[in-house]
Design an enzyme around this catalytic site. Structure first.
Site, PDB file in Angstrom:
ATOM      1  N   SER A 239      10.699  -9.796   3.537  1.00  0.00           N
ATOM      2  CA  SER A 239       9.371 -10.051   2.989  1.00  0.00           C
ATOM      3  C   SER A 239       8.283  -9.926   3.747  1.00  0.00           C
ATOM      4  CB  SER A 239       9.562 -11.258   2.048  1.00  0.00           C
ATOM      5  OG  SER A 239       8.559 -11.712   1.538  1.00  0.00           O
ATOM      6  N   CYS A 240       7.227  -9.911   3.477  1.00  0.00           N
ATOM      7  CA  CYS A 240       5.990  -9.973   4.612  1.00  0.00           C
ATOM      8  C   CYS A 240       4.780 -10.289   3.640  1.00  0.00           C
ATOM      9  CB  CYS A 240       5.976  -8.710   5.341  1.00  0.00           C
ATOM     10  SG  CYS A 240       5.482  -7.164   4.097  1.00  0.00           S
ATOM     11  N   GLY A 241       3.648  -9.811   3.972  1.00  0.00           N
ATOM     12  CA  GLY A 241       2.386 -10.088   3.248  1.00  0.00           C
ATOM     13  C   GLY A 241       2.208  -9.132   1.954  1.00  0.00           C
ATOM     14  N   TRP A 268       4.347 -11.721  -0.313  1.00  0.00           N
ATOM     15  CA  TRP A 268       3.779 -12.964  -0.327  1.00  0.00           C
ATOM     16  C   TRP A 268       2.523 -12.814  -0.921  1.00  0.00           C
ATOM     17  CZ3 TRP A 268       5.336 -17.570   0.575  1.00  0.00           C
ATOM     18  CH2 TRP A 268       4.482 -18.801   0.648  1.00  0.00           C
TER      19      TRP A 268
END
Length: 282
Positions: A239-241, A268
């Site tokens: 996952s990330c932004g 996110w």
């Protein structure tokens, strides 16, 4: 020489194959708005000869306000056919920082069932530093015939993540900065809380890339994930932004031999904006 990912092609190989009709070159550059870089304008000024621009925000699921969500296989097939692409070609993707958004495009092709796709080692910065040719001529191809088949196992949605945070047999690894993951630094998107999903581990994507924009070697990558407390024997969700740099983690984990891999597409931006999500902070 230290072992590196099999998904790279070097600049020398690409220059030798610029006129190969079975090699398709795509510029997948994308930047956060605060960087004030316009990837389309930069592409128009100078790109690798024969390359086409792939806009991850346009060839995407536009029914949501989340950024560059994975398109349907039908849309992906239609758009790539219009660009002149067909199944059976070798695809080489690059971006304007070396290892930035190109892995997201690489992942997209992988998820769509296309395995003959590679990332240009060092990207456009390395290409230019070596004084290799660039052009402002926009390449067009006759329409092709491209068919995609989505690998559902490689993509996770919000409901999947609600289950994953309760499952001790799954690892969630976040590519954002440690400050954002801990909840002590701001998110780049306005009105979005920072913090983390319960049980997630943090491996900032920058830690996996050299200053010259090249991904680090296999031994370093493995050590970095282990140091972050990631159990490499478990299935892993990255996952990330917004689902872009999570693909750098996906690439790195694939490089070290991880087989049970998926990516949280909404990442996110979706998690922090949805009712029912749990946000932890330090």
């Amino acid at each position: 020489m230290a072992e590196r990912t099999k998904w790279l092609v070097d600049t020398e190989w690409l220059e030798a194959n610029l006129d190969n009709p079975d090699v398709v070159i795509l510029d997948g550059s994308w930047y956060l708005p605060q960087l004030q870089r316009d990837p389309k304008a930069e592409f128009a000024r100078a790109h690798i000869p024969g390359a086409m621009f792939f806009d991850i925000d346009e060839i995407a699921d536009l029914s949501t306000d989340l950024p560059h969500m994975l398109p349907s296989p039908e849309l992906f097939s239609t758009e790539l056919s219009k660009m002149g692409m067909s199944n059976g070609q070798t695809v080489v993707v690059y971006d304007g920082v070396g290892i930035g958004s190109a892995p997201r495009l690489w992942w997209t092709f992988q998820v769509m069932g296309i395995k003959d796709v590679y990332i240009l080692d060092g990207g456009l910065p390395k290409w230019k530093a070596e004084k290799r040719p660039v052009t402002d001529v926009i390449q067009t191809r006759a329409p092709g015939h491209f068919t995609a088949k989505l690998d559902h196992q490689a993509v996770r949605n919000f409901d999947d993540m609600l289950e994953a945070i309760k499952d001790d047999g799954v690892e969630i690894v976040d590519a954002r900065s440690t400050e954002r993951w801990r909840g002590i630094g701001p998110e780049p998107r306005p009105n979005l809380s920072s913090g983390r999903m319960p049980g997630s581990k943090n491996v900032p994507f920058q830690d996996l890339v050299d200053d010259n924009g090249q991904i680090k070697d296999v031994d370093f990558l493995k050590q970095r994930f282990v140091a972050a407390g990631v159990d490499l024997s478990k299935p892993i969700i990255t996952s990330c932004g917004s689902g872009s740099t999570a693909a750098i983690l996906f690439l790195a984990l694939d490089t070290i031999g991880q087989k049970q891999l998926s990516l949280y597409d909404g990442s996110w931006t979706e998690w922090a904006s949805r009712e029912g999500s749990i946000i932890e902070k330090d």
